[in-house]
Design a protein around this motif. Structure first.
Motif, PDB file in Angstrom:
ATOM      1  N   THR A   1       0.837  -1.205   0.000  1.00 25.34           N
ATOM      2  CA  THR A   1       0.000   0.000   0.000  1.00 25.34           C
ATOM      3  C   THR A   1       0.872   1.256   0.000  1.00 25.34           C
ATOM      4  N   ALA A   2       1.915   1.249   0.833  1.00 20.45           N
ATOM      5  CA  ALA A   2       2.823   2.406   0.889  1.00 20.45           C
ATOM      6  C   ALA A   2       3.453   2.654  -0.481  1.00 20.45           C
ATOM      7  N   ILE A   3       3.876   1.569  -1.143  1.00 14.35           N
ATOM      8  CA  ILE A   3       4.496   1.699  -2.464  1.00 14.35           C
ATOM      9  C   ILE A   3       3.492   2.281  -3.459  1.00 14.35           C
ATOM     10  N   SER A   4       2.270   1.796  -3.372  1.00 14.73           N
ATOM     11  CA  SER A   4       1.230   2.285  -4.265  1.00 14.73           C
ATOM     12  C   SER A   4       1.058   3.796  -4.104  1.00 14.73           C
ATOM     13  N   GLU A   5       1.055   4.267  -2.865  1.00 15.29           N
ATOM     14  CA  GLU A   5       0.913   5.700  -2.607  1.00 15.29           C
ATOM     15  C   GLU A   5       2.087   6.496  -3.178  1.00 15.29           C
ATOM     16  N   LEU A   6       3.300   5.995  -2.933  1.00 16.97           N
ATOM     17  CA  LEU A   6       4.481   6.733  -3.391  1.00 16.97           C
ATOM     18  C   LEU A   6       4.572   6.731  -4.913  1.00 16.97           C
ATOM     19  N   ALA A   7       4.265   5.567  -5.514  1.00 22.72           N
ATOM     20  CA  ALA A   7       4.335   5.459  -6.974  1.00 22.72           C
ATOM     21  C   ALA A   7       3.267   6.340  -7.611  1.00 22.72           C
ATOM     22  N   ARG A   8       2.082   6.367  -7.019  1.00 18.45           N
ATOM     23  CA  ARG A   8       1.024   7.189  -7.596  1.00 18.45           C
ATOM     24  C   ARG A   8       1.374   8.667  -7.503  1.00 18.45           C
ATOM     25  N   ASN A   9       1.994   9.071  -6.405  1.00 22.01           N
ATOM     26  CA  ASN A   9       2.409  10.474  -6.297  1.00 22.01           C
ATOM     27  C   ASN A   9       3.395  10.822  -7.407  1.00 22.01           C
ATOM     28  N   ILE A  10       4.329   9.907  -7.683  1.00 24.05           N
ATOM     29  CA  ILE A  10       5.278  10.170  -8.778  1.00 24.05           C
ATOM     30  C   ILE A  10       4.515  10.286 -10.097  1.00 24.05           C
ATOM     31  N   TYR A  11       3.620   9.348 -10.322  1.00 28.89           N
ATOM     32  CA  TYR A  11       2.834   9.350 -11.564  1.00 28.89           C
ATOM     33  C   TYR A  11       2.006  10.627 -11.698  1.00 28.89           C
ATOM     34  N   LEU A  12       1.391  11.059 -10.594  1.00 24.70           N
ATOM     35  CA  LEU A  12       0.486  12.218 -10.656  1.00 24.70           C
ATOM     36  C   LEU A  12       1.214  13.560 -10.717  1.00 24.70           C
ATOM     37  N   TYR A  13       2.284  13.685  -9.947  1.00 26.72           N
ATOM     38  CA  TYR A  13       2.844  15.022  -9.743  1.00 26.72           C
ATOM     39  C   TYR A  13       4.156  15.268 -10.454  1.00 26.72           C
ATOM     40  N   THR A  14       4.722  14.234 -11.097  1.00 24.32           N
ATOM     41  CA  THR A  14       6.013  14.431 -11.761  1.00 24.32           C
ATOM     42  C   THR A  14       5.991  13.752 -13.136  1.00 24.32           C
ATOM     43  N   GLU A  15       7.026  14.014 -13.891  1.00 25.51           N
ATOM     44  CA  GLU A  15       7.159  13.390 -15.213  1.00 25.51           C
ATOM     45  C   GLU A  15       7.436  11.899 -15.062  1.00 25.51           C
ATOM     46  N   SER A  16       8.427  11.615 -14.245  1.00 22.91           N
ATOM     47  CA  SER A  16       8.763  10.218 -13.988  1.00 22.91           C
ATOM     48  C   SER A  16       9.663  10.140 -12.766  1.00 22.91           C
ATOM     49  N   GLY A  17       9.864   8.923 -12.309  1.00 22.66           N
ATOM     50  CA  GLY A  17      10.711   8.719 -11.140  1.00 22.66           C
ATOM     51  C   GLY A  17      10.961   7.242 -10.968  1.00 22.66           C
ATOM     52  N   THR A  18      11.586   6.885  -9.847  1.00 24.14           N
ATOM     53  CA  THR A  18      11.863   5.466  -9.613  1.00 24.14           C
ATOM     54  C   THR A  18      11.465   5.077  -8.187  1.00 24.14           C
ATOM     55  N   ILE A  19      11.103   3.805  -8.060  1.00 21.40           N
ATOM     56  CA  ILE A  19      10.917   3.220  -6.736  1.00 21.40           C
ATOM     57  C   ILE A  19      11.947   2.106  -6.635  1.00 21.40           C
ATOM     58  N   CYS A  20      12.840   2.207  -5.662  1.00 21.29           N
ATOM     59  CA  CYS A  20      13.876   1.196  -5.501  1.00 21.29           C
ATOM     60  C   CYS A  20      13.716   0.462  -4.179  1.00 21.29           C
ATOM     61  N   PHE A  21      14.170  -0.789  -4.198  1.00 21.25           N
ATOM     62  CA  PHE A  21      14.057  -1.639  -3.015  1.00 21.25           C
ATOM     63  C   PHE A  21      15.431  -2.135  -2.609  1.00 21.25           C
ATOM     64  N   GLU A  22      15.638  -2.226  -1.310  1.00 23.81           N
ATOM     65  CA  GLU A  22      16.927  -2.670  -0.811  1.00 23.81           C
ATOM     66  C   GLU A  22      16.687  -3.472   0.461  1.00 23.81           C
ATOM     67  N   ALA A  23      17.303  -4.654   0.537  1.00 26.45           N
ATOM     68  CA  ALA A  23      17.216  -5.417   1.789  1.00 26.45           C
ATOM     69  C   ALA A  23      18.265  -4.869   2.733  1.00 26.45           C
ATOM     70  N   ILE A  24      17.880  -4.597   3.970  1.00 27.47           N
ATOM     71  CA  ILE A  24      18.848  -4.051   4.912  1.00 27.47           C
ATOM     72  C   ILE A  24      18.852  -4.881   6.202  1.00 27.47           C
ATOM     73  N   GLU A  25      19.900  -4.661   6.990  1.00 31.32           N
ATOM     74  CA  GLU A  25      20.010  -5.323   8.290  1.00 31.32           C
ATOM     75  C   GLU A  25      20.320  -4.258   9.316  1.00 31.32           C
ATOM     76  N   ASP A  26      19.854  -4.441  10.539  1.00 35.89           N
ATOM     77  CA  ASP A  26      20.220  -3.447  11.555  1.00 35.89           C
ATOM     78  C   ASP A  26      21.681  -3.683  11.931  1.00 35.89           C
ATOM     79  N   PRO A  27      22.346  -2.682  12.535  1.00 37.91           N
ATOM     80  CA  PRO A  27      23.794  -2.780  12.786  1.00 37.91           C
ATOM     81  C   PRO A  27      24.175  -3.999  13.637  1.00 37.91           C
ATOM     82  N   HIS A  28      23.250  -4.482  14.469  1.00 35.39           N
ATOM     83  CA  HIS A  28      23.582  -5.630  15.321  1.00 35.39           C
ATOM     84  C   HIS A  28      23.166  -6.954  14.696  1.00 35.39           C
TER      85      HIS A  28
END
Ligand SMILES: Nc1ncnc2c1ncn2[C@@H]1O[C@H](COP(=O)(O)OP(=O)(O)OP(=O)(O)O)[C@@H](O)[C@H]1O
Ligand SMILES: [Mg+2]
Lengths: 118, 134
Positions: B40-67
């Motif tokens: 749902t969050a991605i849908s919101e962010l992607a739609r904002n890019i689609y609606l308010y800008t020419e184009s953009g990117t949504i990128c994903f990254e797996a992360i780990e906490d420092p410990h």
């Protein structure tokens, strides 16, 4: 993509089985209003059991479709909203307060009958 | 998992982005409710890019906490659109310049565990949000 709308007596039944993109959602809004107009249906059940995500745009389209149908004289009940979808809607701050809902299609039909007899 | 990205140019890309988000969340064993929150969050962010800008990117990254206690999914939504003048305003529930519900950005903040937005007028906007697996 078109969402099929079935007629059952004076009710319309819709089961949304696809991941709704914006265009499909808007098209559905239009199709449903036309179908209400043509058929003179007094009630509509929209079943969302297979819908895995409802974002703010789709929520707006669904809320609007309920108000618009109401203006035309048809009551809409939304059914089968998944637990995860209900939780994300609340996170989005969307409460769908004035929208009648029911657990499943069967309960939805019961609710419609009640609402229409009042 | 290194970074994977979806370019947002047309409406259909919104669906593609949330599918990829769901895939990535599954790979990280994130639960189904949180998968729905991420999609749902991605849908919101992607739609904002689609609606308010020419184009953009949504990128994903797996992360780990420092410990190395937990894994998470980081979402980076970036565009070079008009930018946002008043961030505090757009973070208010109900604020919209497009007749929307104005639920998108404040919603993303609540759906995710962390949320940062950087925007400069005339330059663009970047939103970085993280969800941890529990
Ligand atoms: N990437 C962006 N670039 C420029 N302006 C943006 C961007 N994202 C959001 N905005 C601005 O912030 C406002 C609020 O965004 P938000 O997503 O919260 O609500 P909305 O898109 O208007 O409605 P909703 O998301 O509920 O359909 C938008 O109306 C728009 O003016
Ligand atoms: Mg939005």
């Amino acid at each position: 993509m078109r969402i099929p709308i079935l007629k059952l007596h004076h009710y319309l039944l819709v089961s949304i089985q696809v991941d709704l993109d914006d265009q499909t959602a808007i098209q559905f809004q239009e199709d449903l209003l036309n179908k209400i107009h043509q058929s003179g249906a007094t009630g509509v059940v929209i079943d969302l059991t297979s819908v895995e995500i409802i974002d703010s745009f789709i929520a707006k389209v669904l809320g609007d479709v309920v108000s618009m149908s109401d203006l035309m004289g048809a009551k809409v009940v939304l059914t089968g909203i998944q637990p995860a979808v209900a939780m994300t809607l609340i996170d989005l701050g969307i409460h769908l307060q004035n929208v009648p809902t029911a657990l499943d299609l069967e309960q939805g039909l019961v609710k419609l009958r009640q609402e229409l007899e009042e | 998992m290194s970074q994977s990205c979806v370019t947002i140019n047309q409406e259909w890309d919104i669906v593609a982005a949330r599918h990829m988000g769901r895939e990535k969340s599954k790979e990280l064993n994130i639960g189904t409710v949180d998968q729905a929150r991420i999609a749902t969050a991605i849908s919101e962010l992607a739609r904002n890019i689609y609606l308010y800008t020419e184009s953009g990117t949504i990128c994903f990254e797996a992360i780990e906490d420092p410990h190395h206690y937990k894994k998470g999914l980081k979402i980076i939504a970036k565009d070079e659109g008009p930018g946002i003048k008043d961030i505090s305003k757009v973070m208010e529930d109900g604020f919209s310049t497009s007749g929307g519900l104005g639920a998108g950005l404040p919603g993303v903040k609540r759906l995710m565990d962390s949320f940062d937005i950087i925007s400069e007028e005339g330059k663009g906007t970047e939103v970085i949000a993280v969800k941890w697996s529990r």
